[in-house]
Design a protein around this motif. Structure first.
Motif, PDB file in Angstrom:
ATOM      1  N   ASP A   1       0.822  -1.215   0.000  1.00  0.00           N
ATOM      2  CA  ASP A   1       0.000   0.000   0.000  1.00  0.00           C
ATOM      3  C   ASP A   1       0.857   1.266   0.000  1.00  0.00           C
ATOM      4  OD1 ASP A   1      -2.314  -1.520  -0.068  1.00  0.00           O
ATOM      5  OD2 ASP A   1      -2.613  -1.431   2.107  1.00  0.00           O
ATOM      6  N   ALA A   2       1.869   1.304   0.869  1.00  0.00           N
ATOM      7  CA  ALA A   2       2.767   2.466   0.904  1.00  0.00           C
ATOM      8  C   ALA A   2       3.549   2.570  -0.407  1.00  0.00           C
ATOM      9  CB  ALA A   2       3.726   2.366   2.094  1.00  0.00           C
ATOM     10  N   TRP A   3       3.998   1.427  -0.924  1.00  0.00           N
ATOM     11  CA  TRP A   3       4.773   1.394  -2.175  1.00  0.00           C
ATOM     12  C   TRP A   3       3.948   1.979  -3.318  1.00  0.00           C
ATOM     13  CZ3 TRP A   3       9.811  -0.381  -2.325  1.00  0.00           C
ATOM     14  CH2 TRP A   3      10.387  -0.545  -3.586  1.00  0.00           C
ATOM     15  N   ALA A   4       2.667   1.641  -3.367  1.00  0.00           N
ATOM     16  CA  ALA A   4       1.782   2.160  -4.415  1.00  0.00           C
ATOM     17  C   ALA A   4       1.661   3.687  -4.330  1.00  0.00           C
ATOM     18  CB  ALA A   4       0.401   1.506  -4.308  1.00  0.00           C
ATOM     19  N   GLN A   5       1.864   4.239  -3.132  1.00  0.00           N
ATOM     20  CA  GLN A   5       1.828   5.692  -2.933  1.00  0.00           C
ATOM     21  C   GLN A   5       3.216   6.329  -3.108  1.00  0.00           C
ATOM     22  OE1 GLN A   5      -1.078   7.363  -2.389  1.00  0.00           O
ATOM     23  NE2 GLN A   5      -2.002   5.362  -2.723  1.00  0.00           N
ATOM     24  N   GLY A   6       4.201   5.515  -3.509  1.00  0.00           N
ATOM     25  CA  GLY A   6       5.559   6.032  -3.697  1.00  0.00           C
ATOM     26  C   GLY A   6       6.297   6.246  -2.387  1.00  0.00           C
TER      27      GLY A   6
ATOM     28  N   ILE B   1       9.312   7.580   4.009  1.00  0.00           N
ATOM     29  CA  ILE B   1      10.361   8.047   3.106  1.00  0.00           C
ATOM     30  C   ILE B   1       9.872   7.913   1.673  1.00  0.00           C
ATOM     31  CG2 ILE B   1      12.744   7.626   2.360  1.00  0.00           C
ATOM     32  CD1 ILE B   1      13.028   6.219   5.210  1.00  0.00           C
ATOM     33  N   SER B   2      10.116   8.940   0.868  1.00  0.00           N
ATOM     34  CA  SER B   2       9.756   8.896  -0.545  1.00  0.00           C
ATOM     35  C   SER B   2      10.651   7.891  -1.268  1.00  0.00           C
ATOM     36  CB  SER B   2       9.919  10.276  -1.178  1.00  0.00           C
ATOM     37  OG  SER B   2       9.776  10.181  -2.580  1.00  0.00           O
ATOM     38  N   LEU B   3      10.055   7.078  -2.130  1.00  0.00           N
ATOM     39  CA  LEU B   3      10.846   6.132  -2.926  1.00  0.00           C
ATOM     40  C   LEU B   3      11.784   6.858  -3.888  1.00  0.00           C
ATOM     41  CD1 LEU B   3       8.237   3.321  -3.715  1.00  0.00           C
ATOM     42  CD2 LEU B   3      10.170   3.247  -2.120  1.00  0.00           C
ATOM     43  N   ASP B   4      11.502   8.123  -4.173  1.00  0.00           N
ATOM     44  CA  ASP B   4      12.394   8.919  -5.023  1.00  0.00           C
ATOM     45  C   ASP B   4      13.728   9.203  -4.343  1.00  0.00           C
ATOM     46  OD1 ASP B   4      10.453   9.045  -7.020  1.00  0.00           O
ATOM     47  OD2 ASP B   4       9.651  10.966  -6.286  1.00  0.00           O
TER      48      ASP B   4
END
Length: 192
Positions: A85-90, A152-155
């Protein structure tokens, strides 16, 4: 399953102790280490109730023949079910208290401290330096899963989408020039 394991051990025994003994020695050391950690943490918690929080640091990396640590690593495994779920939100969610304490430890030791996270059973890995990301800190989720998270942002993290890509990324992170392909053990990429 037990019969298959027994057959595997019998097969290895045909080739001699030098084939199977190192495996059992290693497993015994791992069990003793786990027991030692359990005894120590239980002793601290029982002897001094409510006084301390315990955290471990998983790996310290030194250059060969050097006494100066190059980097420290906190190793994690997060199942896809938990992270999706968090991954889908980046985003990536990490225990907020642990993140803050590891960041402070990194400052005190003046050693770069990285999270290394394996995502699910896939060949997907995340790495980041605790000093080089700026998470938001939030209480998230409900019920027994409610906790304080560093979000933390995946970016802002390194995402390696294969084991080979991870080896390259880790080499860059540690300042290792990989002019030739690294020797990757077969067990690390799914070979058995």
């Amino acid at each position: 399953m037990v019969a298959a394991r027994a057959q595997m051990i019998r097969q290895a025994a045909k080739y001699g102790r030098h084939v199977y003994r190192p495996f059992f020695d290693y497993m015994q050391r791992e069990i003793r280490s786990a027991e030692n950690r359990y005894i120590f943490s239980t002793l601290v918690e029982d002897a001094f109730p409510g006084k301390f929080s315990l955290y471990d640091l998983d790996e310290l990396v030194f250059r060969k023949n050097s006494n100066e640590p190059l980097a420290a690593f906190e190793l994690k495994f997060i199942s896809w079910r938990v992270i999706k779920d968090a991954w889908a939100q980046g985003e990536l969610e990490i225990n907020g208290w642990q993140f803050q304490r590891l960041r402070r430890l990194s400052e005190l030791l003046a050693v770069p401290l990285y999270y290394f996270i394996q995502i699910g059973n896939e060949e997907q890995f995340v790495m980041f330096n605790v000093q080089q990301v700026e998470p938001s800190f939030e209480y998230r989720r409900g019920g027994s899963a409610r906790d304080y998270y560093a979000v933390i942002s995946l970016d802002d993290v390194i995402v390696s989408r294969s084991f080979e890509e991870f080896v390259d990324d880790l080499g860059l992170l540690l300042g290792v020039n990989l002019a030739k392909p690294a020797q990757i053990p077969a067990y690390a990429v799914g070979g058995r």
